[in-house]
Scaffold this motif. Structure first.
Motif, PDB file in Angstrom:
ATOM      1  N   LYS A 189      67.445  40.580  15.860  1.00 17.57           N
ATOM      2  CA  LYS A 189      67.479  39.184  16.261  1.00 17.57           C
ATOM      3  C   LYS A 189      67.629  39.093  17.780  1.00 17.57           C
ATOM      4  O   LYS A 189      68.518  39.714  18.362  1.00 17.57           O
ATOM      5  N   GLY A 190      66.755  38.321  18.405  1.00 17.01           N
ATOM      6  CA  GLY A 190      66.799  38.173  19.857  1.00 17.01           C
ATOM      7  C   GLY A 190      66.071  39.273  20.605  1.00 17.01           C
ATOM      8  O   GLY A 190      66.064  39.274  21.842  1.00 17.01           O
ATOM      9  N   GLU A 191      65.425  40.184  19.883  1.00 15.27           N
ATOM     10  CA  GLU A 191      64.728  41.296  20.549  1.00 15.27           C
ATOM     11  C   GLU A 191      63.342  40.856  21.034  1.00 15.27           C
ATOM     12  O   GLU A 191      62.619  40.144  20.348  1.00 15.27           O
ATOM     13  N   PHE A 192      62.971  41.302  22.221  1.00  9.80           N
ATOM     14  CA  PHE A 192      61.686  41.017  22.854  1.00  9.80           C
ATOM     15  C   PHE A 192      60.588  41.787  22.122  1.00  9.80           C
ATOM     16  O   PHE A 192      60.640  43.005  22.029  1.00  9.80           O
ATOM     17  N   ILE A 193      59.585  41.049  21.590  1.00  6.35           N
ATOM     18  CA  ILE A 193      58.546  41.735  20.819  1.00  6.35           C
ATOM     19  C   ILE A 193      57.146  41.567  21.390  1.00  6.35           C
ATOM     20  O   ILE A 193      56.265  42.377  21.118  1.00  6.35           O
ATOM     21  N   VAL A 194      56.913  40.520  22.203  1.00  7.29           N
ATOM     22  CA  VAL A 194      55.575  40.318  22.744  1.00  7.29           C
ATOM     23  C   VAL A 194      55.665  39.584  24.078  1.00  7.29           C
ATOM     24  O   VAL A 194      56.527  38.729  24.279  1.00  7.29           O
ATOM     25  N   GLU A 195      54.770  39.946  25.000  1.00  7.57           N
ATOM     26  CA  GLU A 195      54.709  39.287  26.299  1.00  7.57           C
ATOM     27  C   GLU A 195      53.520  38.344  26.325  1.00  7.57           C
ATOM     28  O   GLU A 195      52.401  38.718  25.975  1.00  7.57           O
ATOM     29  N   LEU A 196      53.774  37.102  26.720  1.00  9.25           N
ATOM     30  CA  LEU A 196      52.740  36.072  26.768  1.00  9.25           C
ATOM     31  C   LEU A 196      52.445  35.722  28.220  1.00  9.25           C
ATOM     32  O   LEU A 196      53.351  35.419  28.995  1.00  9.25           O
ATOM     33  N   GLU A 197      51.176  35.767  28.600  1.00  5.13           N
ATOM     34  CA  GLU A 197      50.762  35.401  29.950  1.00  5.13           C
ATOM     35  C   GLU A 197      50.265  33.969  29.944  1.00  5.13           C
ATOM     36  O   GLU A 197      49.374  33.612  29.179  1.00  5.13           O
ATOM     37  N   THR A 198      50.866  33.120  30.795  1.00  6.57           N
ATOM     38  CA  THR A 198      50.441  31.728  30.901  1.00  6.57           C
ATOM     39  C   THR A 198      49.883  31.480  32.286  1.00  6.57           C
ATOM     40  O   THR A 198      49.814  32.381  33.120  1.00  6.57           O
TER      41      THR A 198
ATOM     42  N   LYS B 273      51.179  30.013  34.680  1.00  7.70           N
ATOM     43  CA  LYS B 273      52.163  30.076  35.756  1.00  7.70           C
ATOM     44  C   LYS B 273      53.024  31.332  35.716  1.00  7.70           C
ATOM     45  O   LYS B 273      53.267  31.949  36.747  1.00  7.70           O
ATOM     46  N   VAL B 274      53.519  31.688  34.537  1.00  6.89           N
ATOM     47  CA  VAL B 274      54.452  32.816  34.445  1.00  6.89           C
ATOM     48  C   VAL B 274      54.149  33.642  33.206  1.00  6.89           C
ATOM     49  O   VAL B 274      53.425  33.219  32.319  1.00  6.89           O
ATOM     50  N   ASN B 275      54.726  34.835  33.179  1.00  9.89           N
ATOM     51  CA  ASN B 275      54.712  35.650  31.972  1.00  9.89           C
ATOM     52  C   ASN B 275      56.007  35.394  31.217  1.00  9.89           C
ATOM     53  O   ASN B 275      57.093  35.427  31.800  1.00  9.89           O
ATOM     54  N   ALA B 276      55.892  35.108  29.918  1.00  5.69           N
ATOM     55  CA  ALA B 276      57.067  34.788  29.109  1.00  5.69           C
ATOM     56  C   ALA B 276      57.279  35.865  28.054  1.00  5.69           C
ATOM     57  O   ALA B 276      56.322  36.374  27.460  1.00  5.69           O
ATOM     58  N   GLU B 277      58.539  36.209  27.825  1.00  6.69           N
ATOM     59  CA  GLU B 277      58.895  37.181  26.795  1.00  6.69           C
ATOM     60  C   GLU B 277      59.287  36.420  25.525  1.00  6.69           C
ATOM     61  O   GLU B 277      60.222  35.636  25.532  1.00  6.69           O
ATOM     62  N   ILE B 278      58.564  36.650  24.447  1.00  6.11           N
ATOM     63  CA  ILE B 278      58.842  35.976  23.178  1.00  6.11           C
ATOM     64  C   ILE B 278      59.703  36.894  22.321  1.00  6.11           C
ATOM     65  O   ILE B 278      59.399  38.084  22.162  1.00  6.11           O
ATOM     66  N   ILE B 279      60.761  36.324  21.767  1.00  2.54           N
ATOM     67  CA  ILE B 279      61.713  37.113  20.987  1.00  2.54           C
ATOM     68  C   ILE B 279      61.621  36.759  19.508  1.00  2.54           C
ATOM     69  O   ILE B 279      61.035  35.744  19.134  1.00  2.54           O
ATOM     70  N   SER B 280      62.204  37.607  18.692  1.00  5.53           N
ATOM     71  CA  SER B 280      62.303  37.329  17.251  1.00  5.53           C
ATOM     72  C   SER B 280      63.611  36.607  16.973  1.00  5.53           C
ATOM     73  O   SER B 280      64.667  37.005  17.478  1.00  5.53           O
ATOM     74  N   GLU B 281      63.535  35.548  16.208  1.00  3.35           N
ATOM     75  CA  GLU B 281      64.730  34.768  15.877  1.00  3.35           C
ATOM     76  C   GLU B 281      65.474  35.351  14.683  1.00  3.35           C
ATOM     77  O   GLU B 281      66.505  34.837  14.288  1.00  3.35           O
TER      78      GLU B 281
END
Length: 411
Positions: free
Chosen positions: A31-40, A42-50
């Protein structure tokens, strides 16, 4: 079961590109672990598992464009989730051995698609249809000249008479490119956004540029005398950017329309001084913002710029770091540029371009002397800024940099 969705990052961001999966199907995630990086844009966002569990499904591959709210992965929650992928992996081949004539069509293509998905650019819907049909994406000839596989390509792939004539047309898009002489690179999402917005600025504003030159003798001498003392007392390194930031703020206060923007048929004169500072990164130029630069001293400005530049290089800039600037400074001089015409940033009405310092002969009190000179350029929106204000603004910056003690007294 927990669905991993593309989160809402900002009102202006509606989609992004999957940059990198750090977990693969079958991996356990916490829970809360970073699993995928999303490029937008403006910024790169780290998406985590809930939720903790096993990553059982990935529905968007690296390079895919995904929308805010779209489900891109599934995590099976609970302790019982861990063994779940194992039966699925062994159960699929088992029928293939017992029913060799009918079963191979299902498991075999799934394995091939998983391998080829890393190198084939395709929409999520196309990938899903390909999995359902048991088609290897790498075997599909897309209509898109950029090679992106769409649902229509997958659907047409199963019809032999249609697919066959399409094959010779696909190479035509690349015939003119000699791969031994030309390297083709797909533009990143950020580079595409930079290109789009720069073009929009040129098309939607009445941009004009005025130039001047600054004798850097006094500010260089002051910096040389004070830099060691400055570092000992503040822990910060004294650079030229703090001088120019302070000079720009003073000039903006004197010429408020340069610190404005157009909104419809209104002019919004900003009463704040959030100065964007252009920073070059491997993925392109970004413009983080020094908030309330008028309230910061030299040390605070230097520290803020250094911190933002480090975050930019490490891809750690947040949306708040990049939004809301009222004016921008860009320094092409760090790359050796002698003179250029900077393009305004977003909805701002002006941008100051600094350039390299070069020793040149100039007339001083009737005598020719060799002085360290810098060309500066102000690009501005002529719809709201008149020539008098633009020239006066640049002249004010010039006078303050050539008499840096005035800046220190006013700080």
């Amino acid at each position: 079961m927990a669905e991993i969705k593309v989160p809402e990052l900002a009102e202006s961001i509606t989609e992004g590109t999957i940059a990198q999966w750090v977990k693969k199907v079958g991996d356990r995630v916490e829970k809360g672990e970073f699993i995928v990086e999303l490029e937008t844009d403006k910024v790169n966002a780290e998406i985590i598992s809930e939720e903790a569990g096993i990553l059982t499904q990935i529905t968007a591959a690296e390079g895919d464009t995904v929308l805010v709210g779209q489900v891109i992965a599934i995590v099976e929650a609970g302790e019982g989730a861990a063994p779940a992928p194992a039966p699925q992996v062994t159960a699929a081949p088992a029928p293939a051995q017992e029913e060799p004539k009918a079963a191979p069509a299902a498991p075999a293509p799934v394995q091939v698609v998983e391998e080829s998905s890393e190198r084939v650019v395709a929409s999520p819907a196309a990938r899903k249809l390909a999995r359902e049909k048991g088609i290897d994406l790498a075997s599909i000839s897309p209509v898109d000249p950029q090679g992106r596989v769409r649902v229509q390509d997958v659907a047409a792939h199963g019809i032999a008479p249609v697919a066959t004539p399409a094959a010779p047309e696909a190479p035509k898009a690349t015939v003119a490119v000699d791969e031994s002489r030309v390297t083709v690179e797909k533009m990143s999402r950020r580079r595409q956004t930079i290109a789009k917005r720069l073009l929009e600025v040129r098309q939607s504003t009445a941009m004009l540029t005025t130039f001047n030159e600054i004798d850097m003798t006094n500010v260089m001498a002051l910096r040389s005398r004070k830099k060691d003392q400055f570092f000992e007392s503040t822990g910060s390194r004294l650079g030229f950017m703090s001088f120019f930031t302070k000079a720009v703020v003073a000039a903006l206060k004197k010429y408020p329309y340069v610190n404005a923007q157009i909104s419809g048929d209104e002019m919004h004169l900003n009463n704040f001084f959030d100065i964007g500072v252009a920073v070059s990164t491997e993925e392109g130029l970004v413009v983080p913002v020094v908030r309330d630069a008028d309230r910061k001293n030299f040390s605070e400005i230097e520290d803020t710029i250094a911190g933002l530049a480090a975050k930019a290089r490490d891809k750690k800039l947040g949306l708040n770091d990049l939004s809301g600037g009222s004016f921008t400074i860009t320094n092409g001089g760090v790359f050796g540029s002698l003179m250029s015409t900077p393009i305004m940033n977003g909805t701002q009405a002006g941008i100051l371009g600094m350039h390299t310092i070069q020793k040149r002969p100039v007339a001083v009190n009737g005598e020719v002397e060799i002085r360290p000179m810098m060309y500066v350029a102000l690009s501005y929106d002529h719809r709201i800024i008149d020539g008098k204000d633009s020239v006066g603004f640049l002249k004010t910056v010039k006078e303050l940099i050539e008499n840096p003690e005035d800046l220190l007294l006013n700080s």
